[in-house]
Each structure stands twice: as C-alpha cells, then as structure tokens.
Design a protein around this motif. Structure first.
Motif, PDB file in Angstrom:
ATOM      1  N   ILE A 119      18.713 -45.187 -37.590  1.00 32.59           N
ATOM      2  CA  ILE A 119      19.533 -44.823 -38.742  1.00 32.59           C
ATOM      3  C   ILE A 119      18.695 -44.105 -39.796  1.00 32.59           C
ATOM      4  CG2 ILE A 119      20.889 -45.730 -40.660  1.00 32.59           C
ATOM      5  CD1 ILE A 119      22.377 -45.698 -38.023  1.00 32.59           C
ATOM      6  N   ASP A 120      17.472 -44.566 -40.020  1.00 27.59           N
ATOM      7  CA  ASP A 120      16.577 -43.873 -40.957  1.00 27.59           C
ATOM      8  C   ASP A 120      16.289 -42.458 -40.469  1.00 27.59           C
ATOM      9  OD1 ASP A 120      16.362 -45.889 -42.813  1.00 27.59           O
ATOM     10  OD2 ASP A 120      14.583 -46.791 -41.895  1.00 27.59           O
ATOM     11  N   SER A 121      16.080 -42.333 -39.170  1.00 30.04           N
ATOM     12  CA  SER A 121      15.814 -41.010 -38.595  1.00 30.04           C
ATOM     13  C   SER A 121      17.031 -40.096 -38.727  1.00 30.04           C
ATOM     14  CB  SER A 121      15.423 -41.146 -37.116  1.00 30.04           C
ATOM     15  OG  SER A 121      14.199 -41.834 -36.968  1.00 30.04           O
ATOM     16  N   LEU A 122      18.219 -40.678 -38.559  1.00 30.85           N
ATOM     17  CA  LEU A 122      19.445 -39.897 -38.740  1.00 30.85           C
ATOM     18  C   LEU A 122      19.522 -39.366 -40.164  1.00 30.85           C
ATOM     19  CD1 LEU A 122      22.301 -38.981 -37.819  1.00 30.85           C
ATOM     20  CD2 LEU A 122      23.122 -41.208 -38.610  1.00 30.85           C
ATOM     21  N   ASN A 123      19.241 -40.224 -41.111  1.00 36.80           N
ATOM     22  CA  ASN A 123      19.259 -39.835 -42.511  1.00 36.80           C
ATOM     23  C   ASN A 123      18.276 -38.703 -42.777  1.00 36.80           C
ATOM     24  OD1 ASN A 123      20.226 -40.383 -45.251  1.00 36.80           O
ATOM     25  ND2 ASN A 123      18.163 -41.092 -45.647  1.00 36.80           N
ATOM     26  N   LYS A 124      17.068 -38.835 -42.217  1.00 33.82           N
ATOM     27  CA  LYS A 124      16.042 -37.805 -42.396  1.00 33.82           C
ATOM     28  C   LYS A 124      16.408 -36.513 -41.679  1.00 33.82           C
ATOM     29  CE  LYS A 124      13.131 -40.213 -44.870  1.00 33.82           C
ATOM     30  NZ  LYS A 124      12.830 -39.825 -46.273  1.00 33.82           N
ATOM     31  N   ALA A 125      17.077 -36.642 -40.542  1.00 36.15           N
ATOM     32  CA  ALA A 125      17.492 -35.449 -39.797  1.00 36.15           C
ATOM     33  C   ALA A 125      18.456 -34.616 -40.618  1.00 36.15           C
ATOM     34  CB  ALA A 125      18.126 -35.859 -38.471  1.00 36.15           C
ATOM     35  N   VAL A 126      19.401 -35.278 -41.291  1.00 37.16           N
ATOM     36  CA  VAL A 126      20.362 -34.566 -42.133  1.00 37.16           C
ATOM     37  C   VAL A 126      19.648 -33.909 -43.309  1.00 37.16           C
ATOM     38  CG1 VAL A 126      22.399 -34.820 -43.613  1.00 37.16           C
ATOM     39  CG2 VAL A 126      22.269 -36.072 -41.444  1.00 37.16           C
ATOM     40  N   GLU A 127      18.715 -34.633 -43.918  1.00 35.14           N
ATOM     41  CA  GLU A 127      17.962 -34.076 -45.043  1.00 35.14           C
ATOM     42  C   GLU A 127      17.116 -32.884 -44.602  1.00 35.14           C
ATOM     43  OE1 GLU A 127      15.744 -37.367 -46.497  1.00 35.14           O
ATOM     44  OE2 GLU A 127      17.507 -38.414 -47.312  1.00 35.14           O
ATOM     45  N   SER A 128      16.495 -33.021 -43.441  1.00 33.06           N
ATOM     46  CA  SER A 128      15.661 -31.940 -42.912  1.00 33.06           C
ATOM     47  C   SER A 128      16.493 -30.698 -42.631  1.00 33.06           C
ATOM     48  CB  SER A 128      14.961 -32.414 -41.634  1.00 33.06           C
ATOM     49  OG  SER A 128      14.254 -31.355 -41.028  1.00 33.06           O
ATOM     50  N   PHE A 129      17.658 -30.903 -41.990  1.00 35.43           N
ATOM     51  CA  PHE A 129      18.516 -29.772 -41.648  1.00 35.43           C
ATOM     52  C   PHE A 129      19.037 -29.081 -42.902  1.00 35.43           C
ATOM     53  CE2 PHE A 129      22.591 -27.883 -40.262  1.00 35.43           C
ATOM     54  CZ  PHE A 129      22.109 -27.076 -39.233  1.00 35.43           C
ATOM     55  N   ALA A 130      19.256 -29.841 -43.958  1.00 33.09           N
ATOM     56  CA  ALA A 130      19.729 -29.251 -45.214  1.00 33.09           C
ATOM     57  C   ALA A 130      18.743 -28.212 -45.725  1.00 33.09           C
ATOM     58  CB  ALA A 130      19.945 -30.346 -46.260  1.00 33.09           C
ATOM     59  N   LYS A 131      17.458 -28.521 -45.629  1.00 33.03           N
ATOM     60  CA  LYS A 131      16.440 -27.588 -46.125  1.00 33.03           C
ATOM     61  C   LYS A 131      16.253 -26.416 -45.169  1.00 33.03           C
ATOM     62  CE  LYS A 131      11.802 -27.295 -48.017  1.00 33.03           C
ATOM     63  NZ  LYS A 131      10.579 -28.024 -48.404  1.00 33.03           N
ATOM     64  N   ILE A 132      16.173 -26.726 -43.872  1.00 28.42           N
ATOM     65  CA  ILE A 132      15.942 -25.675 -42.881  1.00 28.42           C
ATOM     66  C   ILE A 132      17.057 -24.635 -42.896  1.00 28.42           C
ATOM     67  CG2 ILE A 132      15.821 -25.221 -40.386  1.00 28.42           C
ATOM     68  CD1 ILE A 132      14.472 -27.986 -40.119  1.00 28.42           C
ATOM     69  N   LEU A 168      27.693 -32.567 -44.635  1.00 27.16           N
ATOM     70  CA  LEU A 168      26.701 -31.918 -43.771  1.00 27.16           C
ATOM     71  C   LEU A 168      26.562 -32.664 -42.450  1.00 27.16           C
ATOM     72  CD1 LEU A 168      24.579 -29.800 -43.191  1.00 27.16           C
ATOM     73  CD2 LEU A 168      22.908 -31.195 -44.441  1.00 27.16           C
ATOM     74  N   PHE A 169      26.615 -33.989 -42.488  1.00 27.67           N
ATOM     75  CA  PHE A 169      26.581 -34.771 -41.251  1.00 27.67           C
ATOM     76  C   PHE A 169      27.718 -34.356 -40.318  1.00 27.67           C
ATOM     77  CE2 PHE A 169      28.401 -38.593 -39.143  1.00 27.67           C
ATOM     78  CZ  PHE A 169      27.411 -38.783 -38.185  1.00 27.67           C
ATOM     79  N   HIS A 170      28.908 -34.185 -40.882  1.00 26.23           N
ATOM     80  CA  HIS A 170      30.047 -33.759 -40.062  1.00 26.23           C
ATOM     81  C   HIS A 170      29.889 -32.313 -39.591  1.00 26.23           C
ATOM     82  CE1 HIS A 170      32.603 -37.081 -42.095  1.00 26.23           C
ATOM     83  NE2 HIS A 170      32.144 -37.489 -40.928  1.00 26.23           N
ATOM     84  N   ILE A 171      29.285 -31.483 -40.411  1.00 25.98           N
ATOM     85  CA  ILE A 171      29.016 -30.107 -39.989  1.00 25.98           C
ATOM     86  C   ILE A 171      28.062 -30.100 -38.803  1.00 25.98           C
ATOM     87  CG2 ILE A 171      27.811 -27.974 -40.662  1.00 25.98           C
ATOM     88  CD1 ILE A 171      29.054 -28.345 -43.460  1.00 25.98           C
ATOM     89  N   MET A 172      27.034 -30.935 -38.872  1.00 29.23           N
ATOM     90  CA  MET A 172      26.091 -31.041 -37.755  1.00 29.23           C
ATOM     91  C   MET A 172      26.781 -31.571 -36.509  1.00 29.23           C
ATOM     92  SD  MET A 172      22.832 -32.466 -39.970  1.00 29.23           S
ATOM     93  CE  MET A 172      21.602 -32.435 -38.652  1.00 29.23           C
ATOM     94  N   ALA A 173      27.684 -32.523 -36.704  1.00 30.30           N
ATOM     95  CA  ALA A 173      28.469 -33.037 -35.573  1.00 30.30           C
ATOM     96  C   ALA A 173      29.340 -31.928 -34.985  1.00 30.30           C
ATOM     97  CB  ALA A 173      29.331 -34.214 -36.029  1.00 30.30           C
TER      98      ALA A 173
END
Length: 367
Positions: free
Chosen positions: A135-148, A45-50
C-alpha cells in the motif's frame, strides 16, 4: 528467490524515484447542505492510472474527459508505476474499498480493508507488514507518476471542469435534506459527510471510518450518463424509468440512501452475525456472507421504501422486481418491516433498538 529479489528491487525503485518531496495534491471542494462535495486529485490520478492500465472496474462509456486523458498520458501508458497500479488492483479483491487509501490516514490499520489484498503474485508472505509495504508503494507510485507525467498541468487544464462537476452536484442537493432524512431514519448521526466525485468509476459506493473520535462517511459518486459527449449524473429533469430517463437529483438522492446507508447499517449488523446466521436465508447472489446479503437486501428495500414515501410507487415496484431478478427475494418482507419500524418510532428511538425484532420477525417469515 530471483522473483522475490526482483519484487524487492521494484519496490525500492518506486520509493526512490519520483518526488524528492511529495507535492501537494489539490482537492477541489465545496460545501452544500452540510455535505462536502469534492474531487480529490490524488484519487482521480489513481483512477486515471487504472484507466491507462485497462482496469475493468471503470465505466465503459466514452466522453471528452477520457479523450483528454488518452491524449495527455499517451506516452506514459506503459510506465512502471501504471503497471504497478494494475498489479495491485488485480490482487485487491474488493477494488471499491481501496479508494479509502487516499482519504483515510489510518487505512493500513484497518484489517477489514487490508484483508482483501492478496500477495501471492507478489511472491510475498501474507503478513500485515508486507501488505503495508504494498500500500505504501502504491501511494508512492501515484506520487511518482504525478511528477513524471506532469500531472499538475493536466489538473490546471481541467480545474474549471472539476469545479463545474462539483457545482452540478451542489445544485442538485441544495433542494434535498439528505442528512436530516438519513439521521432521522437511523436515529444516529455522523460527524462528517463527503461526496467524492469519481469521473471514471462505474459503480457508486461508500466507505466509513473514525479518526480522532470523529466519524466520517464518504459517498463515491460516479456519473451515470453521457449527454453531449460529457459524463452526467442525470439525463433528464424528470425521472421516467420506462423511458430511460433519470433526474440527477434522484440519482444522487436514492444512490445516497443506499450507499450512505451502509455507513449506518453495516456496523450495526456486524454485532448480530450469530443471529443472522440462524435465519434460513436462501442466497443466490455473490454476497460472501448472510450478514452482507442482509445488509444489501435491507438497503435495496430501504430505497424502495423511500421511493414509496416520496410518491414514486411505480418506480418502487420496478426496483423491487428488478432486485428479485438479482436474487434479493426478501425485499417485500423487509419493506413491511421498515414500515413497522417507521410507524413505531415512539418505541424505537434509533434503528439499533429495532434490529432484534427485525431479525426475529424475518426469521419467522423466511422459515
């Protein structure tokens, strides 16, 4: 002050939106010949967001999987989480290293990785605390985007595809002795070997870390070809570089020689930086230090050595000449030193025992 306030608010929003409880990201995995082969959905998902943010470190060929991504995530391309991922990538000056954030719980405690994160554009001081916050925010951003974005639906739709890719790699390495070949050459062992398939990345690479006294190495394997509108690790059953053909087993095996080789070699060479600096190496590559240049030179030479050992002499010469054009001009010398080490294993039980001799002889020949 206003910019700093906006940045702080942005971090708070990322932390407060998305998952009230972090959902479990799926890991599709299979073990073959002692190596775990997996697709980690959070890293994917991180790569998808990238990809949605038009990051330039991803592969540039089109295949059906990319079309599926574009269609499914079309309405989320400008989401704040995607833009945050884009900003972090732009300011992380070793983009290949950041993958480990999604695999290693101690990533933030590794100064060699955290040093690459630059904070100037975030209007923050370059402290470990601030880098950890990013880095914590990056982790949370990926988690947030997964749900949204309802990423779980995308994963479920592509579960068979991911398992197919894992099976493709598993099939190729079944006939290979990757671990035995590598541990025999280096004279040392790792506790865990993992191949993580990254469908969108351009370059293969590796990372290594130790947790709970267990050493792990990760080989990030990206596809190299497109065949029938699908990303593949090979485009032929038999390798013939002159015809542009590469068998998947060769792509994986020789890629692993280099990338997994970093997990053995780099920690060793880090102990010899002062000796390496005394060698009159002429560097015309982008490698940031003589130590990194020598590690790259050695592993490119090691690939040629294994090619020669496996009767791919012409292939090996093409590799050596190609590396020369990229600035790795000492590979022929290094190949001979590798042969010397391999022919005298009764004296040298592990590669670390041979390094002082290698450096001294390289110093003489380069001079």
């Amino acid at each position: 002050m206003r910019n700093k306030l906006l940045v702080t608010i942005g971090f708070l929003l990322i932390f407060s939106t998305g998952y009230s409880k972090v959902d479990e990201f799926k890991i599709f995995e299979k073990e073959s010949k002692g190596i775990k082969i997996q697709i980690n959905s959070k890293l994917e998902l991180f790569h998808i967001m990238a990809y949605l943010s038009n990051a330039d470190y991803l592969n540039n060929f089109d295949f059906t999987y990319k079309s599926d991504i574009t269609t499914f995530f079309a309405s989320y391309k400008n989401d704040n989480s995607v833009q945050f991922v884009k900003k972090v990538i732009q300011n992380y000056h070793a983009h290949l290293s950041i993958n480990e954030q999604f695999l290693n719980d101690n990533f933030k405690n590794n100064p060699s990785f955290m040093q690459f994160l630059q904070l100037d554009s975030f209007e923050l001081a370059s402290t470990l605390t601030n880098k950890t916050m990013i880095i914590d925010s990056l982790n949370k951003a990926v988690e947030s985007f997964a749900k949204i974005s309802q990423f779980d639906k995308f994963i479920n739709n592509h579960q068979e595809y991911y398992l197919q890719k894992i099976d493709e790699v598993s099939k190729e390495i079944t006939g290979l002795d990757i671990i035995d070949d590598f541990e025999t050459f280096w004279g040392s062992k790792k506790d865990n070997y993992t191949i993580v398939i990254t469908m969108l990345e351009q370059d293969i690479h590796a990372s290594w870390f130790t947790n709970n006294k267990k050493s792990s190495c990760v080989f990030y394997l990206s596809p190299k070809f497109v065949v029938n509108n699908d990303a593949k690790f090979g485009n032929s059953d038999i390798t013939n570089l002159r015809e542009g053909k590469m068998a998947a087993k060769d792509y994986i095996y020789y890629g692993a020689i280099h990338e997994i080789g970093h997990t053995f070699l780099n920690p060793i060479m880090d102990n010899y930086t002062s000796q390496i600096d005394q060698i009159s190496l002429k560097i015309s590559t982008s490698d940031p230090s003589k130590t990194i240049f020598l590690c790259e030179s050695f592993l490119r030479s090691l690939t040629a050595y294994f090619l020669i050992k496996n009767k791919y002499d012409e292939f090996a010469q093409m590799v050596i000449q190609g590396e020369k054009q990229q600035g790795y001009v000492y590979n022929e010398i290094i190949v001979e030193l590798i042969k010397d080490y391999s022919n005298n294993r009764d004296k040298f039980k592990e590669f670390n025992d041979y390094v002082p001799i290698l450096l001294e002889r390289l110093k003489e020949q380069v001079k």
